[in-house]
Write a protein that holds these residues in place. Sequence first.
Motif, PDB file in Angstrom:
ATOM      1  N   ALA B  17      62.254 -10.835  13.849  1.00  0.00           N
ATOM      2  CA  ALA B  17      62.778  -9.942  14.679  1.00  0.00           C
ATOM      3  C   ALA B  17      63.412  -8.691  14.166  1.00  0.00           C
ATOM      4  CB  ALA B  17      64.228 -10.549  15.375  1.00  0.00           C
ATOM      5  N   GLN B  18      63.091  -8.476  12.799  1.00  0.00           N
ATOM      6  CA  GLN B  18      63.333  -7.173  12.007  1.00  0.00           C
ATOM      7  C   GLN B  18      62.209  -6.122  12.061  1.00  0.00           C
ATOM      8  OE1 GLN B  18      66.523  -7.494  11.401  1.00  0.00           O
ATOM      9  NE2 GLN B  18      66.725  -8.098   9.188  1.00  0.00           N
ATOM     10  N   THR B  19      61.157  -6.805  12.675  1.00  0.00           N
ATOM     11  CA  THR B  19      59.901  -5.731  12.793  1.00  0.00           C
ATOM     12  C   THR B  19      59.983  -4.732  13.415  1.00  0.00           C
ATOM     13  OG1 THR B  19      58.628  -7.804  12.945  1.00  0.00           O
ATOM     14  CG2 THR B  19      57.332  -5.867  13.427  1.00  0.00           C
ATOM     15  N   THR B  20      59.487  -3.413  12.773  1.00  0.00           N
ATOM     16  CA  THR B  20      59.811  -2.197  13.469  1.00  0.00           C
ATOM     17  C   THR B  20      59.145  -2.399  15.042  1.00  0.00           C
ATOM     18  OG1 THR B  20      59.212  -1.137  11.610  1.00  0.00           O
ATOM     19  CG2 THR B  20      59.148   0.175  13.206  1.00  0.00           C
ATOM     20  N   GLY B  21      60.062  -1.793  16.032  1.00  0.00           N
ATOM     21  CA  GLY B  21      59.532  -1.936  17.375  1.00  0.00           C
ATOM     22  C   GLY B  21      59.655  -3.037  18.013  1.00  0.00           C
ATOM     23  N   VAL B  22      59.917  -4.305  17.321  1.00  0.00           N
ATOM     24  CA  VAL B  22      60.200  -5.719  17.988  1.00  0.00           C
ATOM     25  C   VAL B  22      61.345  -5.927  18.314  1.00  0.00           C
ATOM     26  CG1 VAL B  22      60.082  -7.940  17.515  1.00  0.00           C
ATOM     27  CG2 VAL B  22      57.930  -6.627  17.177  1.00  0.00           C
ATOM     28  N   ASP B  23      61.498  -6.441  19.506  1.00  0.00           N
ATOM     29  CA  ASP B  23      62.794  -6.967  20.341  1.00  0.00           C
ATOM     30  C   ASP B  23      62.353  -8.161  21.086  1.00  0.00           C
ATOM     31  OD1 ASP B  23      63.694  -3.697  20.667  1.00  0.00           O
ATOM     32  OD2 ASP B  23      65.136  -5.111  19.784  1.00  0.00           O
ATOM     33  N   GLU B 237      60.065  -7.350   8.731  1.00  0.00           N
ATOM     34  CA  GLU B 237      60.459  -5.789   8.324  1.00  0.00           C
ATOM     35  C   GLU B 237      59.524  -5.355   7.433  1.00  0.00           C
ATOM     36  OE1 GLU B 237      64.128  -4.912   6.869  1.00  0.00           O
ATOM     37  OE2 GLU B 237      64.386  -6.905   5.971  1.00  0.00           O
ATOM     38  N   ARG B 238      59.343  -4.075   7.119  1.00  0.00           N
ATOM     39  CA  ARG B 238      58.404  -3.496   6.265  1.00  0.00           C
ATOM     40  C   ARG B 238      56.929  -4.084   6.170  1.00  0.00           C
ATOM     41  NH1 ARG B 238      62.282  -5.828   2.779  1.00  0.00           N
ATOM     42  NH2 ARG B 238      60.655  -6.857   1.811  1.00  0.00           N
ATOM     43  N   ARG B 286      52.232  -6.278  21.563  1.00  0.00           N
ATOM     44  CA  ARG B 286      51.476  -5.751  20.307  1.00  0.00           C
ATOM     45  C   ARG B 286      49.953  -5.808  20.326  1.00  0.00           C
ATOM     46  NH1 ARG B 286      54.698  -5.217  15.586  1.00  0.00           N
ATOM     47  NH2 ARG B 286      53.356  -6.038  14.158  1.00  0.00           N
TER      48      ARG B 286
END
Lengths: 531, 531
Positions: B17-23, B237-238, B286
């Motif tokens: 859930a920490q992925t950029t642009g993911v909710d 993330e990252r 995505r």
Amino acid sequence: MTRERIYLFDTTLRDGAQTTGVDFSLDDKRAVAGLLDKLGIDYVEGGYPGANPLDTAFFSEKRTKNAKFTAFGMTKRAGRSASNDPGVAALLDAQADAICFVAKAWDYHVHVALEISLEDNLLGIRESVAAAREKGREVAVDCEHFFDGYKANPEYALACAKAAFDAGARWVVLCDTNGGTLPHEVAAIVAEVGKLVPGSHIGIHAHDDCGCAVANSLAAVEAGARQIQGTLNGLGERCGNANLVTLIGALKLKDGYAKRFDLGVTDETLSQLTHVSRQVDEILNRQPNRHAPFVGASAFATKAGIHASAVLKDPRTYEHVEPDVVGNVRKVLVSDQGGQSNVLSELKRLGFHLEKGDLRVSRLLDEVKRKESEGFAFEGADASFFVLVKRMLGEVPAFFEVERFSVNVERRYNAVGELVTASEAIVKVRVGDEVLISAAEGNGPVNALDVALRKDLGKYQDLIQDLELIDYKVRIYQGGSDAVTRVLIEFEDGAGDRWTTIGVSPNIIDASFQALTDSMIYKLLKSGASH
Amino acid sequence: MTRERIYLFDTTLRDGAQTTGVDFSLDDKRAVAGLLDKLGIDYVEGGYPGANPLDTAFFSEKRTKNAKFTAFGMTKRAGRSASNDPGVAALLDAQADAICFVAKAWDYHVHVALEISLEDNLLGIRESVAAAREKGREVAVDCEHFFDGYKANPEYALACAKAAFDAGARWVVLCDTNGGTLPHEVAAIVAEVGKLVPGSHIGIHAHDDCGCAVANSLAAVEAGARQIQGTLNGLGERCGNANLVTLIGALKLKDGYAKRFDLGVTDETLSQLTHVSRQVDEILNRQPNRHAPFVGASAFATKAGIHASAVLKDPRTYEHVEPDVVGNVRKVLVSDQGGQSNVLSELKRLGFHLEKGDLRVSRLLDEVKRKESEGFAFEGADASFFVLVKRMLGEVPAFFEVERFSVNVERRYNAVGELVTASEAIVKVRVGDEVLISAAEGNGPVNALDVALRKDLGKYQDLIQDLELIDYKVRIYQGGSDAVTRVLIEFEDGAGDRWTTIGVSPNIIDASFQALTDSMIYKLLKSGASH
């Protein structure tokens, strides 16, 4: 501990050309070769001369200054001598420093694909290498399917490797062509090859079908290999080749390697890594992978929360390397601390002299963030960024104002019953006190608009007359809930200078219009035109 | 050799859930948990109850049938007892089978981030684990930054791991939180931990900042670890977490692992792997990674002609595993570099039954090469290729004919002095005996043309109504001496099927028109519409 040299061999323009949906034009190949050369890559495999006209043309001259320009092709066919083999002849004709022959190393392939004897295959390797050595070329031999071949018949695979080395190959490259070999297997097999061929002459060519191409390359280095083949951004068919960008980051920045090995890439050229990676995606109109190690837009991005303050307190706590050494940026999505350094660095690069702390810098940063949230991306659109900065500094004269444009595309039957498409544009522009209306036809709506915009610009006409639209790229950008079109246009002027501008709008013609006018303003500014 | 069990722990819904642009919405989380459960994943870490309302709501009931539903949170804060710590309380309230505590294992973090003593940190670990065990929960402890912590202060890192194990944790998970550890380092360090904690209780949690997350996970397994944490499609993330999809493929299909280990994923559920991967991308809107190992659209796609004939002769020669065991497809791409084998294989895949030697095949190949020299590229445009074949076989009914279209984009001042851009299109189309004229506005010329084309198609209207334009790509293609525009448009219909069509012309609207109409014809053919 004596430091050793690892050689990087890039096959973006050959193996990378196999990527689904990728086509390199001659211009594209020149551009990528130039980027690789400047980055410090040791070998640039430019393609397969003789296999198709574009590659043959690409090898009509040497395309690199420092890197060894390398031609790829097959070993001679059975039943012919090397001097009578057209494939080998094409390779020797090529203006290349080095030749990379691909040879079978899996007995199954020799029997089923080539339908020749195992001995004839070895002969083919020996004679092809000898023919190239005789003509003064450095030689590498890609032992295709080496690891599968070794698992099936280790003696034969080793015999192929040895034949290449004994015949004078500088490099014997062990290829995991199917991408199915795992790191511990690579380590063991490369060590075995190392008993017959010196590690200093062993290369590794890995594919990512098990997500282990980078790890396999590193495992081979641990086992003694000293050449790594890969592509920029992991381009390549199926799951891609080993990502040289990732490998450069790891080899230059991770202690385990940085303390032991030197590359052709220096600390200085390393700072171009992010730029090179993004330029390649630009050239190929590919969406960059924002999660790419080292260079991805998100590679150093931490989402809001517990990490953010810790990162700002001491980045070492949460970053394995510093982003700026590879030309990337730390993004902490709650604050703009990373942002200011990036903007200052860009301003310096474009010739502006603003200092940290200058209020205009933070205003510029705000403006950039605002435009980026709308879909703009100034990376790759230097000229638009230049114009933006000039506007913010109040240094853009009111050259002209487009009061209206109308673009029409119509497809209908003409007088002789053929379906034809016609495009025309009308532009109404104010230059000083004059209002000028121009109409133009074009081979498309953007061309028609471009011609009309630059048909009569009053006193500025001479300055913008020689602009030529070189390239045009469009992507849908999913900014927030709505999609917008992002248009990048590359121009060239009479002096041979090239630049790129950007426009963003849900309307592709509107976006193109922004990019077109930005370019005209850029040219006028560049020419020192005054109001 | 006794087979052992490897446990897969998915953290898509927490770390992912920490992925950029993911909710993730609540519905999204339910859907993903269901996919993971059916796939055979052992642990589903659903989120961080207490940290935000959505996650707290998600843990109001158990969301999996077979997988252990796991709640994530921090060990108790210093100075409180576990029973008085709100974070721990939220975890114990959660309707979860297991709890995963994240704990510091790097002395630097204990001092600087938590600002407590090393001993207090160990106490926090022990008491949190004990509190959860007392309530009958299975416990895992994520030792944050374990590898960096071990390099800085090995005794302390090991003490943290041991404290967790001794207090009754089922799993002590060694986390490479910064993603900067290399495989040979992971192997060595996991082996050291194995001297204090049984391998059967060790887990690995890797990140991809050096492109080695999968390899690091496998290296840990080689060193004795038996739990792997990761995310679907490498979300995170990252640069993302270890890609569980890739790991499942490797563990189930590569001899080195398949012969030694069992997973919760069976051979049967394995066949859903591609579907699961694509569903997650669908849910998150995505773009799927077409180059993803095992499941990517291109994972089994071959371009070059020389390879193609070999692949079709015996896929083992060029494929490391068979695509259908993971629910994927072999693709032999139609391209300039291909030959008859390519075309035949593509025809078979699209459902056509033509034999080698059929004259229509070589006519088709000629037509493909002709169109490719004009700038067409069928590789990424299956639907246009399908229509091309159908036309050549004479199987496309005269559904409709566009007699004329006119597209206009105008930018001018409106009544209140604002510059606005408006786009409109008029289309005149013949359907059978009817001639229909439609007009439409759009947010751009292509949108306007698309809407107008599909506004009234007479008797076919119902069939093409639900088409949606998903993505739009443009490149200038330098075919011969003249540049043309190549447009690729991706569509989705009401059934959720997606396809891509292509159009080529110097005129971007014309090229878009070709792609739009190809798509409509494709949809009509797909629907079995007849004349």
